[in-house]
Design a protein around this motif. Structure first.
Motif, mmCIF file in Angstrom:
data_model
loop_
_atom_site.group_PDB
_atom_site.id
_atom_site.type_symbol
_atom_site.label_atom_id
_atom_site.label_comp_id
_atom_site.label_asym_id
_atom_site.label_seq_id
_atom_site.Cartn_x
_atom_site.Cartn_y
_atom_site.Cartn_z
ATOM 1 N N ALA A 1 23.482 -23.214 20.548
ATOM 2 C CA ALA A 1 24.156 -22.623 19.393
ATOM 3 C C ALA A 1 23.121 -22.086 18.395
ATOM 4 O O ALA A 1 23.316 -21.037 17.799
ATOM 5 C CB ALA A 1 25.061 -23.652 18.726
ATOM 6 N N ALA A 2 22.029 -22.819 18.218
ATOM 7 C CA ALA A 2 20.981 -22.361 17.304
ATOM 8 C C ALA A 2 20.277 -21.133 17.869
ATOM 9 O O ALA A 2 19.871 -20.254 17.123
ATOM 10 C CB ALA A 2 19.976 -23.476 17.046
ATOM 11 N N ALA A 3 20.121 -21.058 19.166
ATOM 12 C CA ALA A 3 19.459 -19.922 19.785
ATOM 13 C C ALA A 3 20.299 -18.655 19.665
ATOM 14 O O ALA A 3 19.771 -17.555 19.672
ATOM 15 C CB ALA A 3 19.173 -20.221 21.252
ATOM 16 N N ALA A 4 21.584 -18.806 19.531
ATOM 17 C CA ALA A 4 22.484 -17.664 19.426
ATOM 18 C C ALA A 4 22.657 -17.217 17.975
ATOM 19 O O ALA A 4 23.666 -16.650 17.610
ATOM 20 C CB ALA A 4 23.831 -18.022 20.033
ATOM 21 N N GLU A 5 21.662 -17.470 17.150
ATOM 22 C CA GLU A 5 21.710 -17.123 15.731
ATOM 23 C C GLU A 5 21.653 -15.602 15.569
ATOM 24 O O GLU A 5 20.900 -14.923 16.258
ATOM 25 C CB GLU A 5 20.503 -17.776 15.056
ATOM 26 N N PRO A 6 22.421 -15.047 14.643
ATOM 27 C CA PRO A 6 22.402 -13.599 14.423
ATOM 28 C C PRO A 6 21.009 -13.114 13.994
ATOM 29 O O PRO A 6 20.240 -13.834 13.368
ATOM 30 C CB PRO A 6 23.422 -13.377 13.303
ATOM 31 N N ALA A 7 20.726 -11.860 14.325
ATOM 32 C CA ALA A 7 19.408 -11.284 14.035
ATOM 33 C C ALA A 7 19.112 -11.217 12.540
ATOM 34 O O ALA A 7 17.977 -11.435 12.114
ATOM 35 C CB ALA A 7 19.304 -9.892 14.653
ATOM 36 N N ASP A 8 20.132 -10.936 11.724
ATOM 37 C CA ASP A 8 19.884 -10.831 10.289
ATOM 38 C C ASP A 8 19.501 -12.186 9.683
ATOM 39 O O ASP A 8 18.669 -12.257 8.781
ATOM 40 C CB ASP A 8 21.075 -10.210 9.565
ATOM 41 N N VAL A 9 20.066 -13.256 10.205
ATOM 42 C CA VAL A 9 19.707 -14.591 9.710
ATOM 43 C C VAL A 9 18.267 -14.912 10.097
ATOM 44 O O VAL A 9 17.492 -15.439 9.289
ATOM 45 C CB VAL A 9 20.688 -15.654 10.256
ATOM 46 N N THR A 10 17.885 -14.562 11.316
ATOM 47 C CA THR A 10 16.507 -14.780 11.761
ATOM 48 C C THR A 10 15.538 -13.994 10.881
ATOM 49 O O THR A 10 14.487 -14.517 10.462
ATOM 50 C CB THR A 10 16.353 -14.364 13.241
ATOM 51 N N LEU A 11 15.870 -12.752 10.586
ATOM 52 C CA LEU A 11 15.018 -11.917 9.735
ATOM 53 C C LEU A 11 14.894 -12.513 8.336
ATOM 54 O O LEU A 11 13.795 -12.565 7.771
ATOM 55 C CB LEU A 11 15.592 -10.494 9.670
ATOM 56 N N LEU A 12 16.000 -12.977 7.779
ATOM 57 C CA LEU A 12 15.951 -13.600 6.448
ATOM 58 C C LEU A 12 15.088 -14.861 6.459
ATOM 59 O O LEU A 12 14.352 -15.127 5.497
ATOM 60 C CB LEU A 12 17.357 -13.917 5.959
ATOM 61 N N ARG A 13 15.149 -15.631 7.514
ATOM 62 C CA ARG A 13 14.294 -16.826 7.617
ATOM 63 C C ARG A 13 12.816 -16.429 7.637
ATOM 64 O O ARG A 13 11.982 -17.071 6.993
ATOM 65 C CB ARG A 13 14.631 -17.625 8.880
ATOM 66 N N GLU A 14 12.495 -15.396 8.382
ATOM 67 C CA GLU A 14 11.097 -14.937 8.450
ATOM 68 C C GLU A 14 10.619 -14.463 7.081
ATOM 69 O O GLU A 14 9.485 -14.757 6.674
ATOM 70 C CB GLU A 14 10.962 -13.828 9.485
ATOM 71 N N ILE A 15 11.474 -13.721 6.367
ATOM 72 C CA ILE A 15 11.112 -13.245 5.024
ATOM 73 C C ILE A 15 10.884 -14.434 4.101
ATOM 74 O O ILE A 15 9.908 -14.478 3.336
ATOM 75 C CB ILE A 15 12.201 -12.304 4.468
ATOM 76 N N ARG A 16 11.757 -15.425 4.170
ATOM 77 C CA ARG A 16 11.608 -16.619 3.326
ATOM 78 C C ARG A 16 10.295 -17.326 3.623
ATOM 79 O O ARG A 16 9.572 -17.720 2.706
ATOM 80 C CB ARG A 16 12.780 -17.572 3.585
ATOM 81 N N ASP A 17 9.982 -17.479 4.892
ATOM 82 C CA ASP A 17 8.738 -18.149 5.268
ATOM 83 C C ASP A 17 7.510 -17.389 4.778
ATOM 84 O O ASP A 17 6.535 -18.000 4.316
ATOM 85 C CB ASP A 17 8.686 -18.356 6.788
ATOM 86 N N GLU A 18 7.546 -16.058 4.867
ATOM 87 C CA GLU A 18 6.428 -15.240 4.382
ATOM 88 C C GLU A 18 6.273 -15.381 2.872
ATOM 89 O O GLU A 18 5.151 -15.463 2.354
ATOM 90 C CB GLU A 18 6.636 -13.767 4.762
ATOM 91 N N LEU A 19 7.400 -15.394 2.136
ATOM 92 C CA LEU A 19 7.330 -15.557 0.687
ATOM 93 C C LEU A 19 6.757 -16.924 0.310
ATOM 94 O O LEU A 19 6.002 -17.047 -0.659
ATOM 95 C CB LEU A 19 8.711 -15.358 0.056
ATOM 96 N N LYS A 20 7.112 -17.946 1.065
ATOM 97 C CA LYS A 20 6.566 -19.274 0.811
ATOM 98 C C LYS A 20 5.059 -19.284 1.020
ATOM 99 O O LYS A 20 4.316 -19.921 0.261
ATOM 100 C CB LYS A 20 7.232 -20.317 1.721
ATOM 101 N N LYS A 21 4.596 -18.593 2.050
ATOM 102 C CA LYS A 21 3.148 -18.543 2.315
ATOM 103 C C LYS A 21 2.411 -17.853 1.187
ATOM 104 O O LYS A 21 1.345 -18.273 0.760
ATOM 105 C CB LYS A 21 2.883 -17.799 3.639
ATOM 106 N N LYS A 22 2.981 -16.740 0.682
ATOM 107 C CA LYS A 22 2.337 -15.992 -0.407
ATOM 108 C C LYS A 22 2.306 -16.816 -1.680
ATOM 109 O O LYS A 22 1.333 -16.786 -2.428
ATOM 110 C CB LYS A 22 3.062 -14.659 -0.664
ATOM 111 N N ASN A 23 3.383 -17.532 -1.976
ATOM 112 C CA ASN A 23 3.426 -18.357 -3.193
ATOM 113 C C ASN A 23 2.514 -19.568 -3.103
ATOM 114 O O ASN A 23 2.002 -20.048 -4.108
ATOM 115 C CB ASN A 23 4.858 -18.821 -3.470
ATOM 116 N N ALA A 24 2.291 -20.070 -1.906
ATOM 117 C CA ALA A 24 1.421 -21.234 -1.722
ATOM 118 C C ALA A 24 -0.057 -20.840 -1.848
ATOM 119 O O ALA A 24 -0.890 -21.650 -2.238
ATOM 120 C CB ALA A 24 1.669 -21.879 -0.361
ATOM 121 N N ALA A 25 -0.377 -19.599 -1.555
ATOM 122 C CA ALA A 25 -1.767 -19.165 -1.557
ATOM 123 C C ALA A 25 -2.252 -18.767 -2.916
ATOM 124 O O ALA A 25 -2.055 -18.982 -3.955
ATOM 125 C CB ALA A 25 -1.944 -17.963 -0.657
#
Length: 143
Positions: free
Chosen positions: A119-143
């Protein structure tokens, strides 16, 4: 209060439970008939004419009118304390049949239902993209 009750009753879980109880009661009668009318007489025939319903030990005095009786139901109705191991054997067979059928049903449902990782693997593409954007923003704020 009536609105709350109506909302409660309208929930799917309550209706599903009500249907399950009704079907379960009907299924219980079918299993009891299967055991009492088909299986136990067959088992009795195989083992030399045993009638499990008449297997009991009287634990108290038997009324004179029923002296020598092997009718479990009549003795029980007369109030005689009985150790009805034959009735217990029948109930145990009923339970095993119901438990086995429920096992088969749960097993079939588990095969049909998707596993959590699927069920988790069948996640919509837009949700996956939003997760990636969130992770990138966290990396920038941590640095």
């Amino acid at each position: 209060m009536f609105k709350e009750f109506k909302a409660f009753i309208s929930r799917g879980n309550v209706l599903d439970l009500a249907v399950a109880v009704i079907i379960g009661a009907a299924f219980s009668k079918i299993v009891s008939s299967l055991t009492d009318d088909l299986l136990m007489p067959l088992i009795g025939k195989i083992f030399g004419g045993l009638d499990f319903s008449s297997y009991f030990i009287a634990l108290g005095p038997i009324p004179a009118a029923l002296a020598g009786s092997t009718d479990y139901a009549a003795l029980k109705k007369a109030g005689v304390p009985l150790f009805g191991y034959g009735a217990f054997i029948t109930a145990a067979v009923n339970f095993m049949i119901v438990a086995f059928i429920i096992f088969l049903l749960v097993r079939a449902v588990n095969r049909v239902m998707p596993k959590p990782e699927e069920a988790a693997a069948a996640e919509p593409a837009d949700v996956t993209l939003l997760r990636e954007i969130r992770d990138e923003l966290k990396k920038k704020n941590a640095a």
